[in-house]
Motif scaffolding. Sequence first.
Motif, short mmCIF file in Angstrom:
data_model
loop_
_atom_site.label_atom_id
_atom_site.label_comp_id
_atom_site.label_asym_id
_atom_site.label_seq_id
_atom_site.Cartn_x
_atom_site.Cartn_y
_atom_site.Cartn_z
N VAL A 585 0.84 -1.20 0.00
CA VAL A 585 0.00 0.00 0.00
C VAL A 585 0.88 1.24 0.00
N LEU A 586 1.92 1.24 0.85
CA LEU A 586 2.84 2.37 0.87
C LEU A 586 3.55 2.53 -0.47
N CYS A 587 3.99 1.40 -1.03
CA CYS A 587 4.69 1.46 -2.32
C CYS A 587 3.80 2.05 -3.40
N LEU A 588 2.59 1.55 -3.49
CA LEU A 588 1.69 1.96 -4.56
C LEU A 588 1.27 3.41 -4.41
N LEU A 589 1.04 3.85 -3.17
CA LEU A 589 0.70 5.26 -2.96
C LEU A 589 1.88 6.18 -3.28
N ALA A 590 3.09 5.64 -3.17
CA ALA A 590 4.28 6.43 -3.48
C ALA A 590 4.69 6.30 -4.94
N GLY A 591 3.93 5.54 -5.73
CA GLY A 591 4.25 5.38 -7.14
C GLY A 591 5.33 4.37 -7.42
N LEU A 592 5.51 3.41 -6.52
CA LEU A 592 6.53 2.38 -6.70
C LEU A 592 5.88 1.02 -6.92
N PRO A 593 6.59 0.08 -7.53
CA PRO A 593 6.03 -1.27 -7.74
C PRO A 593 5.77 -1.94 -6.39
N PRO A 594 4.75 -2.79 -6.33
CA PRO A 594 4.41 -3.48 -5.08
C PRO A 594 5.38 -4.62 -4.80
N SER A 595 6.55 -4.28 -4.30
CA SER A 595 7.59 -5.29 -4.14
C SER A 595 7.26 -6.31 -3.07
N GLY A 596 6.35 -5.99 -2.14
CA GLY A 596 6.00 -6.96 -1.11
C GLY A 596 5.29 -8.16 -1.69
N PHE A 597 4.31 -7.92 -2.56
CA PHE A 597 3.59 -9.04 -3.17
C PHE A 597 4.52 -9.84 -4.09
N LEU A 598 5.37 -9.13 -4.83
CA LEU A 598 6.28 -9.84 -5.72
C LEU A 598 7.24 -10.71 -4.93
N SER A 599 7.68 -10.22 -3.77
CA SER A 599 8.55 -11.04 -2.91
C SER A 599 7.80 -12.23 -2.36
N LEU A 600 6.56 -12.00 -1.93
CA LEU A 600 5.72 -13.09 -1.41
C LEU A 600 5.50 -14.16 -2.46
N ALA A 601 5.25 -13.72 -3.72
CA ALA A 601 5.00 -14.68 -4.79
C ALA A 601 6.25 -15.48 -5.15
N ALA A 602 7.43 -14.86 -4.97
CA ALA A 602 8.66 -15.52 -5.38
C ALA A 602 9.25 -16.40 -4.29
N THR A 603 8.76 -16.27 -3.05
CA THR A 603 9.33 -17.01 -1.93
C THR A 603 8.72 -18.40 -1.84
N ALA A 604 9.57 -19.39 -1.84
CA ALA A 604 9.08 -20.76 -1.71
C ALA A 604 8.60 -20.99 -0.28
N PRO A 605 7.46 -21.65 -0.09
CA PRO A 605 6.95 -21.88 1.27
C PRO A 605 7.87 -22.79 2.06
N GLN A 606 8.03 -22.47 3.33
CA GLN A 606 8.86 -23.29 4.21
C GLN A 606 8.00 -24.39 4.81
N PRO A 607 8.64 -25.49 5.22
CA PRO A 607 7.87 -26.57 5.85
C PRO A 607 7.12 -26.05 7.08
N GLY A 608 5.85 -26.43 7.17
CA GLY A 608 5.04 -26.02 8.31
C GLY A 608 4.37 -24.67 8.14
N THR A 609 4.57 -24.00 6.99
CA THR A 609 3.94 -22.70 6.75
C THR A 609 2.90 -22.84 5.65
N ALA A 610 2.08 -21.81 5.54
CA ALA A 610 1.03 -21.82 4.53
C ALA A 610 1.62 -21.79 3.13
N GLY A 611 0.93 -22.42 2.20
CA GLY A 611 1.36 -22.38 0.81
C GLY A 611 1.04 -21.04 0.19
N VAL A 612 1.25 -20.97 -1.14
CA VAL A 612 1.02 -19.71 -1.84
C VAL A 612 -0.42 -19.26 -1.69
N THR A 613 -1.35 -20.17 -1.86
CA THR A 613 -2.76 -19.79 -1.79
C THR A 613 -3.11 -19.23 -0.40
N GLY A 614 -2.65 -19.89 0.65
CA GLY A 614 -2.92 -19.42 2.00
C GLY A 614 -2.29 -18.07 2.26
#
Length: 859
Positions: A585-614
């Motif tokens: 939200v801060l990125c987008l309001l400042a005119g920057l790419p949403p790097s948080g979501f892109l990082s979340l999408a690129a991070t492989a889930p660790q054992p015992g954590t939620a998958g991408v959908t979760g």
Amino acid sequence: MAPGLIADWAVWGKEPHTSSGYGVLVAHPPGRSAEFNAAVHHWSPGTPEPGDPLPWITMGCARGVDGARAVGVFLLDRTDDVDGSNRAIYRITHFAVPYAEVGAAGVGWCALARAAHAAAACLPGTGPAELAFREEDQLVTDVSWITPSVSERTRWLAAAAAHLLDGPVAVTGDRHHEPFQLLRVLDSVAALLPFGMRSTLSAASSTSSGSEVPMRLYWGDAEGSPGVTGLPVSASLPDLGELSPQARGYHDLLIDIWATHGGEAVVRHLADAREPLDIAGPDAHERALEVLAALDPSLAVAQAVSAGQDVDADRINQALRMPGISSRALAVLAGKALTHPHTGMEALAPLMSSPEVSQAYRDQLFADLLHGRTDVARRDFESMRAALTSTGQSLAPLDEVLAGALDELRVRCPQGVPDPVTEGLLPSVAPFSQGTMRFTHSMLCQVPGLAGGLVRALYAKAEPGVLVRAWLRWLCGKAGPEQRTEIAGGPELPLLNILLSGTGPAEADRKWAAGHPEAAARLLEGAVVCGAVDQVLLPGFFQGLLDRVLRSPAAADGASLSPLLRTLGRPPAPMRPETAAHWDVLCLLAGLPPSGFLSLAATAPQPGTAGVTGRVDTYVSTLRAALQTRPAHQHAPAVVDLLLDQALSVDRATGAGPGQAGRDLAWHLSHWPGPFQQIVLDAVYRLATEEPHWRETSEDRRWLMRVADRLPSLRPLIGLRQVQGLASRCSGTPEDCEKLAVQVCGARRAGAANNQLAAALQHWAAHGRVGERVLTLLEAYEQVWTSYDATGRATEEREDLELALIRCATGHRIWTQYRDHAIGRQAQRKDDLDRQRRQCEREISRLRKLDAVAARART
């Protein structure tokens, strides 16, 4: 009366009222008369003029009976007698004293000449003469002109002594003084050379004008005497530029040592150097300098350094370790040690508390930092710190130097230039231990921006989290509210220290963030760099940033936003989905790419954590909550639009589409009320129609169908995508054309426009036998429509698609080739029909003829 010196002697002159020549009249021992006669002739100063003060006193070197060195004293005086030509007879009384005894007695020329003058009046008839001395006749006490500090007379005498090392010197000036006063001037010059040189040094209180004399030092005239330096005794100081480098080095060291230790100590030291030295020898300069340097070896090394000589590191280090080193030598040697490539800080460290060494170190540190030599400054700083520690010294001198340089550099550096200490030197050295370097610590905490500049400079280092933690421990002390250190211009630093120490939350709530927007942005930056963003970007802190950034008038000129832009421009470390939503939200309001979501999408889930959908579920929930709050809700559509534009992008290098995270995000957002469904529809439509590089997978197709079920307006688009997919795989065979016709008809019936269909068919239609494959497709298309609709719409739909092909065929001959082929096909059919008609007419005619024949047969 102190014991005197035993001397051989001779009286040289001529018999009165005779015409005989000059020679030795009487001597002891008589067997040395010839030797004495030769010595008198050799050291003859010439002939006095009437009125010249007498006696003329000459000092010359000689050899004793056993070949040992001797000092000769020659006293030239008048007599009351005349020779046969009625000319005045002069007498020279000569005494030869072993140099070893002269050296042991420590008497100078004046004392020796006075004793000789007294002995000349009462020479024994036979036997040696005794030259009597008093205790005060020692050279050190006899040269009464000595002053503790350097005076103009000292400088003249020092220059004369240096010239004397280079060659003969004639002292010029009024010679009508008492002879012993003239000799005292020469004795004073010689007193500034090692005493041992008197074993070979010659001098004369007076000489004949214009005569060449063999003495090394004399009162007289230098004109007409090549190689002799004339020094006026009453004029300005002698020209030092004419000295050889060795003699100049001796002169400079003499003045330096005199200024450091006082005149009496210098003369006494030189007077004690009684080992015979040859002033005319090739190593005379070097030997003299060695003797003088022994009084203050460290100052001698410093003088050599000042003269630009190549001095090795060992000599410098040894000189620095000498006890009682003078302040001047200390300053010179410290400066050299700091720039010499092979010296360390071990010799300087014990002297750091002295003003000279600390100033030299500060000057060098200042110069290195001001001129960008940070690596050199870091090396020297770390070496000095290690040397102080290893020798058990306090770091206080180093602390004072660093604080002073920091203060001065702040004034000298241009505005806007990074601080050389806090942003250059300190980030490159090991962090300080808590409680040390108090002066530097005080400056960093009290001058706004210095501590913050240091911490931000650490962000560019490898493993910045470790360094930031260590420096903050030094800056802020214990991580707790009761021990918190206030840091000017950096209220976020104590909070960051608490956060990184793990002793509690960052304590940065909504009110604090709104009241300190720039500090809040810097706190967020530190948390990102150190991997602690999840502990900072909590709902309250996030809302505080939004309150200030979106509501403050300062946001219009970017004053509050600029630190946040720098922070958000950093690639974030892996973060929780909730944090990623706030971040974006801060990125987008400042005119920057949403790097948080892109990082979340690129991070492989660790054992015992939620998958991408979760994780996307959590992300979307947090995003919705964040965008529903004031004042962010008015920006929600724009934020979602920008977010989807990034999430549904295509990698042009690989053709990879949005992936599971992007697909899940669009699916969730399609359930939001209001304008968001249209935003999702537009984003998906852009993906499907404006991304020619997208290599659609089976998962992508299933997702498109699922979204189209949710948003029926996308169904035509799905049909178009199916047409494009099939067209990319099929050829121009009748079977493939029939399959493609079925797909085109289905897309058309789902709402796809003919222009869109024509565009989707462009690439397929432009290959192979263009006219034939397009005609086959259109004929099959018309037949499929006929099977769906028997009202005659099939022909209309075919014509509409033909027109669309005409409109979309810009720059391509698809339509022309289709038209020509279709007309040719119809012409062929017309010819076939004409042939069939003629054949029918012939058959009819044949049958009719047969019918006539049959009728006749029946009859």
